[in-house]
Design a protein around this motif. Structure first.
Motif, PDB file in Angstrom:
ATOM      1  N   VAL A   1     -37.350 -68.895 -74.535  1.00  0.00           N
ATOM      2  CA  VAL A   1     -38.013 -67.560 -74.299  1.00  0.00           C
ATOM      3  C   VAL A   1     -37.834 -66.805 -72.996  1.00  0.00           C
ATOM      4  O   VAL A   1     -37.579 -65.976 -72.714  1.00  0.00           O
ATOM      5  N   LEU A   2     -38.442 -67.858 -71.935  1.00  0.00           N
ATOM      6  CA  LEU A   2     -38.368 -67.544 -70.654  1.00  0.00           C
ATOM      7  C   LEU A   2     -36.715 -67.190 -70.033  1.00  0.00           C
ATOM      8  O   LEU A   2     -36.661 -66.367 -69.043  1.00  0.00           O
ATOM      9  N   MET A   3     -35.932 -67.975 -70.756  1.00  0.00           N
ATOM     10  CA  MET A   3     -34.437 -67.804 -70.079  1.00  0.00           C
ATOM     11  C   MET A   3     -33.755 -66.753 -71.001  1.00  0.00           C
ATOM     12  O   MET A   3     -32.297 -66.794 -70.498  1.00  0.00           O
ATOM     13  N   THR A   4     -34.098 -66.334 -72.022  1.00  0.00           N
ATOM     14  CA  THR A   4     -33.190 -65.448 -72.785  1.00  0.00           C
ATOM     15  C   THR A   4     -33.696 -64.037 -73.068  1.00  0.00           C
ATOM     16  O   THR A   4     -33.032 -63.659 -73.791  1.00  0.00           O
ATOM     17  N   GLU A   5     -34.988 -63.805 -72.393  1.00  0.00           N
ATOM     18  CA  GLU A   5     -35.385 -62.512 -72.679  1.00  0.00           C
ATOM     19  C   GLU A   5     -35.696 -61.937 -71.277  1.00  0.00           C
ATOM     20  O   GLU A   5     -36.051 -62.726 -70.256  1.00  0.00           O
ATOM     21  N   PRO A   6     -35.396 -60.419 -71.100  1.00  0.00           N
ATOM     22  CA  PRO A   6     -35.399 -59.995 -69.696  1.00  0.00           C
ATOM     23  C   PRO A   6     -36.798 -59.704 -69.015  1.00  0.00           C
ATOM     24  O   PRO A   6     -37.535 -58.727 -69.279  1.00  0.00           O
ATOM     25  N   LEU A   7     -37.789 -60.966 -69.115  1.00  0.00           N
ATOM     26  CA  LEU A   7     -39.053 -60.935 -68.666  1.00  0.00           C
ATOM     27  C   LEU A   7     -39.013 -60.769 -66.978  1.00  0.00           C
ATOM     28  O   LEU A   7     -38.752 -61.864 -66.344  1.00  0.00           O
ATOM     29  N   GLU A   8     -38.962 -59.780 -66.444  1.00  0.00           N
ATOM     30  CA  GLU A   8     -39.040 -59.357 -65.009  1.00  0.00           C
ATOM     31  C   GLU A   8     -39.894 -59.683 -64.131  1.00  0.00           C
ATOM     32  O   GLU A   8     -39.864 -59.815 -62.922  1.00  0.00           O
ATOM     33  N   SER A   9     -41.217 -60.195 -64.583  1.00  0.00           N
ATOM     34  CA  SER A   9     -42.307 -60.771 -63.763  1.00  0.00           C
ATOM     35  C   SER A   9     -43.190 -61.992 -64.591  1.00  0.00           C
ATOM     36  O   SER A   9     -42.828 -62.062 -65.896  1.00  0.00           O
ATOM     37  N   LEU A  10     -43.890 -62.639 -63.809  1.00  0.00           N
ATOM     38  CA  LEU A  10     -44.633 -63.663 -64.391  1.00  0.00           C
ATOM     39  C   LEU A  10     -45.754 -63.068 -65.346  1.00  0.00           C
ATOM     40  O   LEU A  10     -46.090 -63.431 -66.251  1.00  0.00           O
ATOM     41  N   ALA A  11     -46.252 -61.714 -64.945  1.00  0.00           N
ATOM     42  CA  ALA A  11     -47.191 -61.230 -65.691  1.00  0.00           C
ATOM     43  C   ALA A  11     -46.171 -60.777 -67.010  1.00  0.00           C
ATOM     44  O   ALA A  11     -47.026 -61.081 -67.983  1.00  0.00           O
ATOM     45  N   ALA A  12     -45.321 -60.593 -67.310  1.00  0.00           N
ATOM     46  CA  ALA A  12     -44.657 -60.160 -68.411  1.00  0.00           C
ATOM     47  C   ALA A  12     -44.461 -61.506 -69.010  1.00  0.00           C
ATOM     48  O   ALA A  12     -44.467 -61.514 -70.435  1.00  0.00           O
ATOM     49  N   ALA A  13     -44.044 -62.648 -68.411  1.00  0.00           N
ATOM     50  CA  ALA A  13     -43.988 -63.839 -69.301  1.00  0.00           C
ATOM     51  C   ALA A  13     -45.285 -64.135 -69.901  1.00  0.00           C
ATOM     52  O   ALA A  13     -45.092 -64.697 -70.972  1.00  0.00           O
ATOM     53  N   ALA A  14     -46.198 -64.229 -68.925  1.00  0.00           N
ATOM     54  CA  ALA A  14     -47.571 -64.550 -69.493  1.00  0.00           C
ATOM     55  C   ALA A  14     -48.008 -63.600 -70.585  1.00  0.00           C
ATOM     56  O   ALA A  14     -48.321 -64.310 -71.819  1.00  0.00           O
ATOM     57  N   LYS A  15     -47.884 -62.576 -70.714  1.00  0.00           N
ATOM     58  CA  LYS A  15     -48.063 -61.628 -71.950  1.00  0.00           C
ATOM     59  C   LYS A  15     -47.198 -62.137 -73.048  1.00  0.00           C
ATOM     60  O   LYS A  15     -47.720 -62.229 -74.228  1.00  0.00           O
ATOM     61  N   ARG A  16     -45.986 -62.165 -72.888  1.00  0.00           N
ATOM     62  CA  ARG A  16     -44.997 -62.686 -74.039  1.00  0.00           C
ATOM     63  C   ARG A  16     -45.507 -64.136 -74.496  1.00  0.00           C
ATOM     64  O   ARG A  16     -45.427 -64.220 -75.806  1.00  0.00           O
TER      65      ARG A  16
END
Length: 204
Positions: free
Chosen positions: A43-58
């Motif tokens: 997920v972290l490497m294949t989705e355009p999560l531009e910040s750690l905040a976005a990664a945490a939410k996802r």
């Protein structure tokens, strides 16, 4: 037309004293009782999560503002500390000067892209897993890189330090995979300039 695909980290670039902010984020999740999922890294490497905040939410991880600020600072320091290998700079310049098209193909989370474009701003193509939606060693990401270079796999070489991802994997679609081992023990090459010089000697 001949082309070369490089991996990024461990090949063209080195991370100094990795701080591992994404690993720390997952650890916060574990501390909250979240069980790591098998596809977290995917997920972290294949989705355009531009910040750690976005990664945490996802990922469904709750982080305080203080924790998030600390993680973002850690990430910024890690990205800014990334350096280019001198032989990578030399190899890319030599290849492009001789008419070889050059791309980078890398598995990474979105914020790390800027380190690559900072140190290698004039490549012919950039293919990142977070944009492509595929990670190495999938055939799809190699095919996408050849398409971005506008070359056939049969005219393309790829080199990095992972035999599975960037030597054996590309061969499945006709790319010539080469293995780099900077220690000089196990790879075909211990530096990228030697690789580039050998390729140019063989180039028609």
């Amino acid at each position: 037309m001949t082309a070369v695909i490089f991996d990024a980290f461990g090949t063209l670039l080195k991370i100094q004293g990795g701080r591992h902010p994404y690993r720390r984020l997952l650890k916060i999740g574990v501390d909250q009782g979240r069980r790591p999922a098998p596809d977290d890294a995917h997920v972290l490497m294949t989705e355009p999560l531009e910040s750690l905040a976005a990664a945490a939410k996802r990922l469904g991880i709750s982080v305080s503002q203080r924790e998030l600020d600390d993680l973002e600072q850690m990430l910024a320091e890690e990205v800014s500390g990334i350096e280019a290998y001198p032989d990578g700079i030399e190899a890319v310049l030599l290849l492009q000067d001789r008419g070889v098209r050059v791309a980078v193909c890398s598995n990474l989370a979105s914020p790390y892209r800027q380190a690559i474009t900072k140190h290698y701003p004039a490549l012919d193509a950039y293919v990142f897993s977070c944009d492509a939606g595929h990670i190495k060693p999938s055939n799809e990401i190699y095919i996408a890189t050849c398409a971005a270079l506008d070359v056939s796999p049969e005219m393309t070489h790829m080199i990095r330090d992972s035999a599975r991802c960037d030597s054996e994997g590309p061969r499945e679609i006709g790319i010539k995979g080469c293995l780099l081992d900077r220690s000089g023990h196990a790879g075909q090459y211990s530096d990228l300039l030697s690789f580039a010089q050998d390729l140019l000697r063989e180039k028609p």
